[in-house]
Design an enzyme around this catalytic site. Structure first.
Site, mmCIF file in Angstrom:
data_model
loop_
_atom_site.group_PDB
_atom_site.id
_atom_site.type_symbol
_atom_site.label_atom_id
_atom_site.label_comp_id
_atom_site.label_asym_id
_atom_site.label_seq_id
_atom_site.Cartn_x
_atom_site.Cartn_y
_atom_site.Cartn_z
ATOM 1 N N HIS A 45 0.817 -1.204 0.000
ATOM 2 C CA HIS A 45 0.000 0.000 0.000
ATOM 3 C C HIS A 45 0.861 1.269 0.000
ATOM 4 O O HIS A 45 0.561 2.234 -0.682
ATOM 5 C CB HIS A 45 -0.921 -0.016 1.221
ATOM 6 C CG HIS A 45 -1.989 1.020 1.176
ATOM 7 N ND1 HIS A 45 -3.119 0.888 0.406
ATOM 8 C CD2 HIS A 45 -2.107 2.225 1.788
ATOM 9 C CE1 HIS A 45 -3.894 1.957 0.561
ATOM 10 N NE2 HIS A 45 -3.298 2.784 1.391
ATOM 11 N N SER A 90 -7.980 4.201 -3.286
ATOM 12 C CA SER A 90 -8.926 3.158 -2.880
ATOM 13 C C SER A 90 -9.099 3.142 -1.371
ATOM 14 O O SER A 90 -8.203 3.529 -0.623
ATOM 15 C CB SER A 90 -8.390 1.803 -3.321
ATOM 16 O OG SER A 90 -7.198 1.525 -2.622
ATOM 17 N N HIS A 91 -10.253 2.700 -0.928
ATOM 18 C CA HIS A 91 -10.458 2.350 0.475
ATOM 19 C C HIS A 91 -11.316 1.090 0.507
ATOM 20 O O HIS A 91 -12.377 1.057 1.118
ATOM 21 C CB HIS A 91 -11.095 3.514 1.244
ATOM 22 C CG HIS A 91 -10.372 3.803 2.514
ATOM 23 N ND1 HIS A 91 -10.970 4.298 3.631
ATOM 24 C CD2 HIS A 91 -9.073 3.661 2.840
ATOM 25 C CE1 HIS A 91 -10.077 4.450 4.600
ATOM 26 N NE2 HIS A 91 -8.911 4.071 4.135
ATOM 27 N N ASP A 113 -5.251 14.696 0.691
ATOM 28 C CA ASP A 113 -4.155 14.649 -0.283
ATOM 29 C C ASP A 113 -4.175 15.883 -1.183
ATOM 30 O O ASP A 113 -3.130 16.390 -1.586
ATOM 31 C CB ASP A 113 -4.270 13.387 -1.162
ATOM 32 C CG ASP A 113 -3.632 12.175 -0.504
ATOM 33 O OD1 ASP A 113 -2.762 12.375 0.365
ATOM 34 O OD2 ASP A 113 -4.004 11.045 -0.848
ATOM 35 N N SER A 319 -5.356 7.453 12.792
ATOM 36 C CA SER A 319 -6.445 8.367 13.155
ATOM 37 C C SER A 319 -6.570 9.425 12.075
ATOM 38 O O SER A 319 -5.574 9.862 11.509
ATOM 39 C CB SER A 319 -6.142 9.041 14.499
ATOM 40 O OG SER A 319 -6.222 8.098 15.536
ATOM 41 N N GLY A 542 -1.911 8.429 -8.724
ATOM 42 C CA GLY A 542 -2.648 7.178 -8.717
ATOM 43 C C GLY A 542 -2.398 6.371 -7.479
ATOM 44 O O GLY A 542 -1.734 6.806 -6.535
#
Lengths: 752, 222
Positions: A45, A90-91, A113, A319, A542
């Site tokens: 990741h 993504s999440h 971001d 967090s 990306g």
């Protein structure tokens, strides 16, 4: 002291070789805190260790590109001192476990971001994939709460969610996809354009003695090892990982947006970064590496919301709504004042050093000390073995002779069935839960055009944005499917009149350590890269999401592409609705082929997910897009709509929905061309236009190099009549079909 | 005319209102920070904008009630100054008691963002005197807590005093269940105070900058 055993190393997702590598880098055994830091930064990741070699195939430069991949988000120049920063991320795994918070924090993360680059967020998009909501209750539940999570977060922060797409396929049943994109506007030079937009700021830490400021929410135990969690397959035990899912507070985020953009107007900021995946560890080590400096923090100064947190937990916490700002020493009071005004907690937790180390003290005693670059740059790169998957030889065989063709008897019924298919039906149930109008720049809202169009306040800039990615095509042919993902997103943007200038992508794939998954990944990236080159849409940012698998197998390989288009302000943005009866209807682009492989028609009507993805000729695609933009600029066309899922017949219904109009269409078919391919096939690079007769000649001349046929006229009847070689196939009441199109998902979701 | 737009932490339609007044109405406008203890001089209209003031924790508008600027707004309204609350602004004005009733969660329990049709019910206020009674307006809504509620006596009193500003209606102007987007009592979309110098409404007139510009006239008290 915790002893590092083989089990602990494995539990941190590191291989034995990787652990040996770490020892070499720091010339000793790491302690448990340092091991934790490496574990998250060296996860797929954060590190892209399995994908980086492939990602280098993407073109990342071009006349608009100011900042390519590598920062929190890329930036493109749009002229007149303005630039746009955008990125998709993504999440997936958090949303599969806890859909509401998982999706909400996905939106929150991507928004941070963007404003951490100095850009004011002006639009969000969401690309979602779930299992079959018609038959699977859990998929309805995930869909319901993912949409609510995205809505509640974005609505509160005041960023319009203007576009996206949703697909429902069995392969996403255990592993839904939640990809969130954010677009922001920033000044490209020091010249002030508007009080709304800040100057570009980078995620860097430099200048010995400068201060590390921690801003925003306090640190809890939520989300520890989220990045590592994102880099493993999902299993029954995954629900035990619920503590890895973070909890979002959009109000705190809104305050951070305003405060961070305000502070950038002063001269106290050196660098800025958000604490996303892998929290403090990743943001500080990446900022130190980019700035060519080191960072030293005192962990006891980090605001905490839970008692007795260890340095390990504080460093790895994910967090939400936390930022790191590097402040020039001596100017900290300016920063404190602004953060105080916005009611935000800001505290100095450390300083920039010149020794390139990431050093963590606890009450003055060193608890972790590693070279920042060891965390960020020295991760091993893998070229994984890749093998063509065995399933392909099975699914790619489709004998059209065994598929019964459409007749005039069943054509109406097939169209009605397709229109009500959730993959095709209106996504109103989704976008009406999103505030898509706040900021008052939404010129083309969702449901009206092939892409969303937004104006930028205080400027004469107008943008179009869209995401796309048909996983079914990529499953059947990753190379071609990858090309189509890029082509379709760009085509949708071009259909509004904007010129596609750059892209971001989120690559959702299965486990890269499995050669068949990795082959899909490699092929899709190759296809996408080629399309980017031909269509002139370099990649500026990306995200890679691998390991999207469960016990029941991998998801469809799903690259999601987000394209940004720039308008010439003289151009009126174009919608897809037919406007005037009497207008001529044209089908332009590629010649329709005998292609139904991977189509929604084949799946819905024949229950098959087989065949090859439709062909695509990228040169034809580019030419079609450029000519389309020109036709809109010259005002020669009254509506533009690309032919995609469900083919020509479905596209025509979409052009007619809520217009009160109808259409009389006759398509001349060549010998050997099947009726179903003509009506419902998904041959690429095709666009439906409606054209005033006065513009007929100019229009036809413009598209003369491509396949172009006048297929009918817009009528006043509210009926769609569609013939093949003058034999009537479809004779449908548009109002009835529109209602079915409009309410299909709403009705399914009543059964939650 | 001079307008002031209140900015709470979490307001997110403040700039939209500011730009609507500046660019569409071509009037003077400035922001007023929630922590101020006095209003700018010569103010004619205060706009309490939409958004999620203080995160709308507890209940929409419940915390904004205690903002430092709030007593000044109440004083301003008491002296006959014009105040318009849009969306979260409407919720806030009911919380502080400048307007009757309350805004509850939508009956769908979902946030709703779409265009709706409104009918102008009362033209007895400067805000609506630019319209004829029963004028139809197309205007966007975007809220999760927009279901207007008031008790039976309160409703009678609203009717008796001509305080119902707008109702949600269908395209033909008929008040119907289908045209009620959030379950509001009697399809009420906006109300006045008794003196008609304070208006609260859930729909967003400031969002009518591309189409349905008719609705922008709501901000005008000429």
């Amino acid at each position: 002291m915790i002893e590092i055993t083989a089990e602990i190393i494995k539990g941190h997702g590191l291989s034995v070789d990787e652990y040996e590598g770490i020892k070499k880098l720091i010339k000793r055994e790491p302690n448990i805190t340092e091991l934790g830091m490496f574990s998250v930064l060296w996860s797929e990741h954060c590190s892209y260790k399995n994908s980086k070699i492939q990602l280098k195939k993407f073109p990342t430069t071009g006349k608009h590109v100011l900042l390519g991949p590598g920062e929190n988000a890329g930036i493109v120049d749009i002229g007149d001192g303005l630039a746009v920063s955008f990125k998709i991320e993504s999440h997936n795994h958090p949303s599969a476990i806890e859909p509401y918070q998982g999706a909400a924090t996905g939106a929150g993360g991507i928004i941070r971001d963007i404003f951490s680059m100095g850009a004011r967020p002006v639009a969000c998009l969401d690309s979602l994939r779930f299992g079959d909501i018609k038959k699977d209750k859990k998929s309805r539940h995930l869909f319901e709460y993912v949409v609510k999570g995205i809505g509640d977060y974005g609505n509160c922060v005041g960023i319009p969610t203007v576009a996206g797409e949703v697909y429902f396929e069995d392969s996403y049943q255990d592993n839904c996809l939640v990809n969130a994109m954010c677009v922001g506007v920033v000044q490209s030079t020091d010249k002030i354009i508007s009080p709304l937009y800040g100057p570009i700021v980078k995620g860097i830490a430099k200048g010995e003695g400068n201060l590390v400021l921690y801003v925003g929410a306090s640190t809890g135990r939520d989300g520890i090892h989220g990045a590592t969690f994102a880099s493993v397959e999902l299993s029954d035990k995954s629900t035990e990982k619920k503590s890895s899912v973070q909890v979002g507070d959009p109000f705190q985020e809104k305050l951070l947006v305003e405060a961070c953009l305000e502070i950038l107007k002063t001269d106290c900021v050196i660098g800025m970064g958000d604490m996303g995946a892998a929290g403090l560890t990743s943001s500080l080590s990446e900022m130190a590496t980019r700035g060519g400096h080191g960072v030293e923090i005192e962990i006891s100064l980090v605001p905490r919301r839970e008692e007795k947190m260890t340095p390990y937990e504080i460093l790895l916490s994910e967090s939400q709504e936390r930022m790191v700002v590097i402040i020039e020493k001596g100017k900290e009071n300016t920063a404190f004042e602004i953060f105080k005004k916005w009611g935000l907690h800001a505290v100095v937790i450390g300083k920039v050093t010149n020794d390139n180390m990431f050093r963590v003290l606890e009450n003055g005693k060193v608890v972790a000390e590693v070279p920042a670059t060891a965390l960020t740059d020295d991760v091993p790169q893998y070229e994984r073995p890749a093998n063509k998957p065995k399933y392909l030889s099975d699914v790619n065989t489709l004998n059209l002779n065994n598929i019964k063709d459409i007749t005039p008897i069943n054509a109406n019924k097939v169209l009605a069935d397709l229109i009500a298919e959730p993959n095709i039906a209106s996504k109103k149930w989704v976008y009406e839960q999103y505030d898509h109008m706040v900021q008052t720049g939404t010129v083309i809202p969702p449901g009206k055009g092939d892409a969303a169009v937004i104006d930028i306040k205080d400027t004469n800039k107008r943008l179009a944005v869209k995401t796309d990615g048909n996983g079914r095509y990529v499953y059947l042919n990753p190379l071609v499917g990858g090309k189509i993902a890029v082509a379709e997103a760009a085509r949708n943007v071009a259909c509004t009149g904007a010129n596609p200038i750059a892209m971001t992508n989120c690559l959702n794939f299965g486990n890269p350590e499995k050669p068949e998954s990795f082959w899909q990944f490699k092929q899709a990236v190759e296809g996408m890269a080629e399309a980017c080159k031909v269509l002139d849409t370099p990649v500026i940012s990306g995200n890679v999401s691998l390991y999207n698998e469960s016990e029941n197998g991998s998801i469809y390989p799903t690259p999601v592409v987000g394209i940004l288009g720039l308008f010439d302000r003289k151009v009126e943005p174009m919608t897809f609705s037919f406007k005037n009866s009497g207008d001529l209807i044209y089908l332009v682009g590629s010649e329709t082929l005998n292609e139904i492989g991977g189509s929604q028609y084949l799946k819905t009507i024949h229950g098959l997910i087989k065949g090859d993805a439709p062909e695509i000729n990228l040169q034809t695609e580019y030419s079609l897009q450029q000519k389309t933009i020109k036709s809109i600029k010259n005002k020669w066309v009254n509506s533009v709509h690309d032919v995609s899922d469900g083919g020509l017949a479905v596209a025509l219904i979409e052009c007619l929905s809520f217009t009160g109009k109808g259409a009389d269409v006759n398509v001349n078919s060549k010998e050997g061309l099947r009726n179903d391919c003509l009506l419902f096939g998904e041959t690429q690079s095709r666009i439906v236009f409606s054209v005033d007769r006065n513009n007929q000649e100019k229009f036809e001349e413009l598209f003369s190099g491509l396949s172009i046929s006048c297929i009918g006229t817009v009528s006043n009847s509210n009926k769609l009549q569609m013939s093949i070689n003058n034999e009537i196939f479809i004779d449908a009441d548009v109002e009835i079909l529109t209602r079915a199109y409009d309410t299909a998902i709403i009705n399914i979701m009543k059964e939650v | 005319m001079k307008y002031g737009v209140i900015v709470f932490p979490g307001s997110n339609c403040d700039t939209d209102c500011f730009y609507a007044i500046k660019n569409e109405l071509n009037e003077k406008v400035e922001y007023i920070w929630h922590a101020e203890t006095s209003l700018p001089k010569d103010l004619d209209v205060i706009i309490v904008p939409g958004g999620f003031s203080y995160g709308d924790y507890l209940r929409a508008g419940a915390i904004a009630k205690f903002a430092k600027i709030m007593p000044e707004i109440i004083k301003f309204a008491g002296k006959g100054g014009y105040v318009i609350g849009v969306c979260n602004g409407f919720q806030i004005l009911t919380e502080v008691g400048l307007l009757p009733g309350a805004l509850l969660h939508n009956d769908s329990q979902k946030f709703i963002c779409k265009e709706v049709n409104l009918k102008v019910i009362s033209t007895a206020s400067k805000f609506t005197s630019n319209y004829k009674k029963d004028t139809l307006l197309t205007i966007p809504i975007a809220h999760g807590e927009g279901r207007y509620y008031i008790d039976a006596n309160g409703l009678e009193s609203l009717k008796d005093n001509d305080q119902i500003a707008f109702q949600y209606v269908d395209k033909k102007g008929i008040v119907s269940k289908e045209s009620n987007p959030n379950g509001s009592l009697n399809n009420i979309a906006g109300v006045f105070n008794k003196k008609k110098n304070v208006l609260g409404m859930m729909p967003h007139p400031e969002r009518c900058n591309y189409s349905h510009k008719d609705s922008l006239k709501l901000f005008s008290i000429n």
